[in-house]
Structure formats: C-alpha cells, structure tokens
Design a protein around this motif. Structure first.
Motif, PDB file in Angstrom:
ATOM      1  N   VAL A   5      -0.634  12.100   4.220  1.00 40.47           N
ATOM      2  CA  VAL A   5      -0.430  10.884   4.086  1.00 40.47           C
ATOM      3  C   VAL A   5      -1.916   9.973   5.487  1.00 40.47           C
ATOM      4  O   VAL A   5      -1.588   9.421   5.232  1.00 40.47           O
ATOM      5  CB  VAL A   5       1.156  10.413   3.850  1.00 40.47           C
ATOM      6  N   LEU A   6      -0.849  10.441   6.420  1.00 41.69           N
ATOM      7  CA  LEU A   6      -1.567   9.368   7.197  1.00 41.69           C
ATOM      8  C   LEU A   6      -3.037   9.335   7.806  1.00 41.69           C
ATOM      9  O   LEU A   6      -3.908   8.600   7.761  1.00 41.69           O
ATOM     10  CB  LEU A   6      -1.374  10.135   8.822  1.00 41.69           C
ATOM     11  N   THR A   7      -3.841  10.727   6.692  1.00 39.33           N
ATOM     12  CA  THR A   7      -5.468  10.960   7.010  1.00 39.33           C
ATOM     13  C   THR A   7      -6.195   9.447   6.199  1.00 39.33           C
ATOM     14  O   THR A   7      -6.525   8.948   5.993  1.00 39.33           O
ATOM     15  CB  THR A   7      -5.733  12.203   6.806  1.00 39.33           C
ATOM     16  N   ILE A   8      -5.504   9.817   4.722  1.00 38.18           N
ATOM     17  CA  ILE A   8      -4.978   8.460   3.622  1.00 38.18           C
ATOM     18  C   ILE A   8      -4.682   7.096   3.983  1.00 38.18           C
ATOM     19  O   ILE A   8      -6.110   6.506   3.900  1.00 38.18           O
ATOM     20  CB  ILE A   8      -4.481   9.066   2.269  1.00 38.18           C
ATOM     21  N   HIS A   9      -4.150   6.598   5.037  1.00 39.75           N
ATOM     22  CA  HIS A   9      -3.762   5.932   5.426  1.00 39.75           C
ATOM     23  C   HIS A   9      -5.017   5.362   6.038  1.00 39.75           C
ATOM     24  O   HIS A   9      -5.638   3.814   5.985  1.00 39.75           O
ATOM     25  CB  HIS A   9      -2.232   6.188   5.958  1.00 39.75           C
ATOM     26  N   LEU A  10      -5.403   6.107   6.993  1.00 42.51           N
ATOM     27  CA  LEU A  10      -6.733   5.492   8.181  1.00 42.51           C
ATOM     28  C   LEU A  10      -7.769   5.439   6.577  1.00 42.51           C
ATOM     29  O   LEU A  10      -8.916   4.751   7.754  1.00 42.51           O
ATOM     30  CB  LEU A  10      -6.434   6.813   9.007  1.00 42.51           C
ATOM     31  N   LEU A  11      -8.297   5.862   6.546  1.00 48.01           N
ATOM     32  CA  LEU A  11      -9.927   5.885   5.833  1.00 48.01           C
ATOM     33  C   LEU A  11      -8.644   4.788   4.822  1.00 48.01           C
ATOM     34  O   LEU A  11     -10.206   4.095   4.772  1.00 48.01           O
ATOM     35  CB  LEU A  11      -9.648   6.983   4.470  1.00 48.01           C
ATOM     36  N   LEU A  12      -8.285   4.447   3.707  1.00 54.04           N
ATOM     37  CA  LEU A  12      -7.730   3.473   3.546  1.00 54.04           C
ATOM     38  C   LEU A  12      -8.176   1.881   4.475  1.00 54.04           C
ATOM     39  O   LEU A  12      -8.193   0.827   4.135  1.00 54.04           O
ATOM     40  CB  LEU A  12      -5.727   3.113   2.451  1.00 54.04           C
ATOM     41  N   ALA A  13      -7.440   2.309   5.636  1.00 53.82           N
ATOM     42  CA  ALA A  13      -7.303   1.093   6.284  1.00 53.82           C
ATOM     43  C   ALA A  13      -9.051   0.657   6.369  1.00 53.82           C
ATOM     44  O   ALA A  13      -9.308  -0.295   7.024  1.00 53.82           O
ATOM     45  CB  ALA A  13      -6.868   1.043   7.701  1.00 53.82           C
ATOM     46  N   LEU A  14      -9.537   1.705   7.121  1.00 49.17           N
ATOM     47  CA  LEU A  14     -11.293   1.770   7.569  1.00 49.17           C
ATOM     48  C   LEU A  14     -11.848   1.186   6.007  1.00 49.17           C
ATOM     49  O   LEU A  14     -13.226   0.096   6.083  1.00 49.17           O
ATOM     50  CB  LEU A  14     -11.868   3.003   7.768  1.00 49.17           C
ATOM     51  N   ALA A  15     -11.560   1.507   4.810  1.00 49.41           N
ATOM     52  CA  ALA A  15     -12.247   1.330   3.509  1.00 49.41           C
ATOM     53  C   ALA A  15     -12.510  -0.886   3.349  1.00 49.41           C
ATOM     54  O   ALA A  15     -12.727  -1.030   2.914  1.00 49.41           O
ATOM     55  CB  ALA A  15     -11.742   2.345   2.746  1.00 49.41           C
ATOM     56  N   LEU A  16     -10.813  -0.851   3.981  1.00 50.32           N
ATOM     57  CA  LEU A  16     -10.162  -2.635   3.546  1.00 50.32           C
ATOM     58  C   LEU A  16     -10.637  -2.604   4.776  1.00 50.32           C
ATOM     59  O   LEU A  16     -11.414  -4.204   3.977  1.00 50.32           O
ATOM     60  CB  LEU A  16      -8.612  -1.867   3.488  1.00 50.32           C
ATOM     61  N   ILE A  17     -11.031  -2.745   5.407  1.00 48.54           N
ATOM     62  CA  ILE A  17     -11.572  -2.954   6.664  1.00 48.54           C
ATOM     63  C   ILE A  17     -12.952  -4.086   6.436  1.00 48.54           C
ATOM     64  O   ILE A  17     -13.243  -4.814   6.234  1.00 48.54           O
ATOM     65  CB  ILE A  17     -12.021  -2.811   7.970  1.00 48.54           C
ATOM     66  N   GLY A  18     -14.370  -2.420   5.231  1.00 49.92           N
ATOM     67  CA  GLY A  18     -15.716  -2.542   4.974  1.00 49.92           C
ATOM     68  C   GLY A  18     -15.384  -3.497   4.356  1.00 49.92           C
ATOM     69  O   GLY A  18     -16.472  -4.146   4.095  1.00 49.92           O
ATOM     70  N   VAL A  19     -14.561  -3.505   3.073  1.00 46.73           N
ATOM     71  CA  VAL A  19     -14.773  -4.190   1.813  1.00 46.73           C
ATOM     72  C   VAL A  19     -14.507  -5.729   2.368  1.00 46.73           C
ATOM     73  O   VAL A  19     -15.559  -6.956   1.719  1.00 46.73           O
ATOM     74  CB  VAL A  19     -13.609  -3.666   1.315  1.00 46.73           C
ATOM     75  N   VAL A  20     -13.705  -5.954   3.036  1.00 45.11           N
ATOM     76  CA  VAL A  20     -13.888  -7.586   3.382  1.00 45.11           C
ATOM     77  C   VAL A  20     -14.909  -7.773   4.013  1.00 45.11           C
ATOM     78  O   VAL A  20     -14.555  -9.753   3.804  1.00 45.11           O
ATOM     79  CB  VAL A  20     -11.879  -7.316   4.001  1.00 45.11           C
ATOM     80  N   LEU A  21     -15.225  -7.671   5.283  1.00 44.44           N
ATOM     81  CA  LEU A  21     -16.031  -7.686   5.799  1.00 44.44           C
ATOM     82  C   LEU A  21     -17.626  -8.076   5.270  1.00 44.44           C
ATOM     83  O   LEU A  21     -18.323  -8.346   5.355  1.00 44.44           O
ATOM     84  CB  LEU A  21     -16.928  -7.156   6.785  1.00 44.44           C
ATOM     85  N   ILE A  22     -17.588  -6.952   3.493  1.00 44.32           N
ATOM     86  CA  ILE A  22     -18.588  -7.280   3.388  1.00 44.32           C
ATOM     87  C   ILE A  22     -18.393  -8.313   2.489  1.00 44.32           C
ATOM     88  O   ILE A  22     -19.881  -9.291   1.814  1.00 44.32           O
ATOM     89  CB  ILE A  22     -19.143  -6.183   1.769  1.00 44.32           C
ATOM     90  N   GLN A  23     -17.332  -8.740   2.202  1.00 46.75           N
ATOM     91  CA  GLN A  23     -17.227 -10.252   0.408  1.00 46.75           C
ATOM     92  C   GLN A  23     -18.290 -11.226   1.285  1.00 46.75           C
ATOM     93  O   GLN A  23     -18.431 -11.607   2.780  1.00 46.75           O
ATOM     94  CB  GLN A  23     -15.743 -10.726   0.564  1.00 46.75           C
ATOM     95  N   ARG A  24     -18.273 -12.471   0.335  1.00 47.83           N
ATOM     96  CA  ARG A  24     -18.708 -13.638   0.498  1.00 47.83           C
ATOM     97  C   ARG A  24     -18.007 -14.196   1.516  1.00 47.83           C
ATOM     98  O   ARG A  24     -16.879 -14.366   0.783  1.00 47.83           O
ATOM     99  CB  ARG A  24     -19.377 -14.287  -0.102  1.00 47.83           C
TER     100      ARG A  24
END
Length: 121
Positions: A5-24
């Motif tokens: 669960v912790l590994t999934i949590h960290l991957l989700l955090a990184l993905a969320l950061i990436g998606v927010v930064l990609i947005q216009r």
C-alpha cells in the motif's frame, strides 16, 4: 501488506504531481488576468481528460492514505509511545565527579610540573 500500500501510495503521489504539472495554467489565480473579455472564466468549461485523471488520482491517493492509517492503527496494538518510554531502563549514574567551585576548569597543560594557579597582581 503495508509495504504494498505504501508503494502504491508513493507512486500515486508522483503521478498526481506529474499530472498537475502537465495541466495548462488558466491564469486566473487570485482574480488576476480577468480582463473585460469572456475568456476561460466566463462560463463553466467542460472537464478535460487531465482533469478527470487528476480527480481519479486524488481519490486513489486519499484512499491509500486512509488505508495506511487503518493499517498503522491495527499494528499499534493499543500501545502508546509513553508506554515504551516507561519500559526503558533508567539511565546509568554518572561516575565522574564535577570539580568543586573555584577550581581551575581549564585542561592541564603539557607541562605537569607547574600547576596553573591564578596570580594576584
């Protein structure tokens, strides 16, 4: 289970950061950029694909946060940090005596024949 669960949590955090930064950026932060024309703030715009992905990742991130909290509460087994502190052995007594008031506190010099004493002038 907690590590998965912790590994999934960290991957989700990184993905969320990436998606927010990609947005216009819409440039409407704190009311700045709201000129006289219609623009992006005039009506309710349709949710983009990145917006939907952001919501999905955010919900998954919050879910894994709650899951980690529940797992940590179950692993605590009703013990407290204070319980662990009181179970610790008492600290050992200090065997070194402190010098009496008025004695010299400086380390001894290389010359042991002449003790350091203050002189009265």
């Amino acid at each position: 289970m907690e590590n998965v669960v912790l590994t999934i949590h960290l991957l989700l955090a990184l993905a969320l950061i990436g998606v927010v930064l990609i947005q216009r950026s819409e440039g409407g932060g704190l009311g700045m950029g709201s000129g006289g024309g219609g623009g992006a703030m005039s009506g309710r715009s349709a949710a983009t694909a990145l917006g939907k992905v952001t919501w999905i990742l955010a919900i998954a991130f919050i879910s894994t946060s709650m899951a980690l909290t529940i797992i940590a509460a179950k692993n605590a087994a009703g013990s407290s940090v204070l319980d662990r502190i009181t179970d610790a052995p008492p600290p050992a007594e200090a065997t070194q005596e402190l010098p009496a008031l008025g004695e010299e506190l400086l380390p001894p010099s290389g010359d042991d024949t002449a003790p350091l004493t203050p002189t009265a002038d």
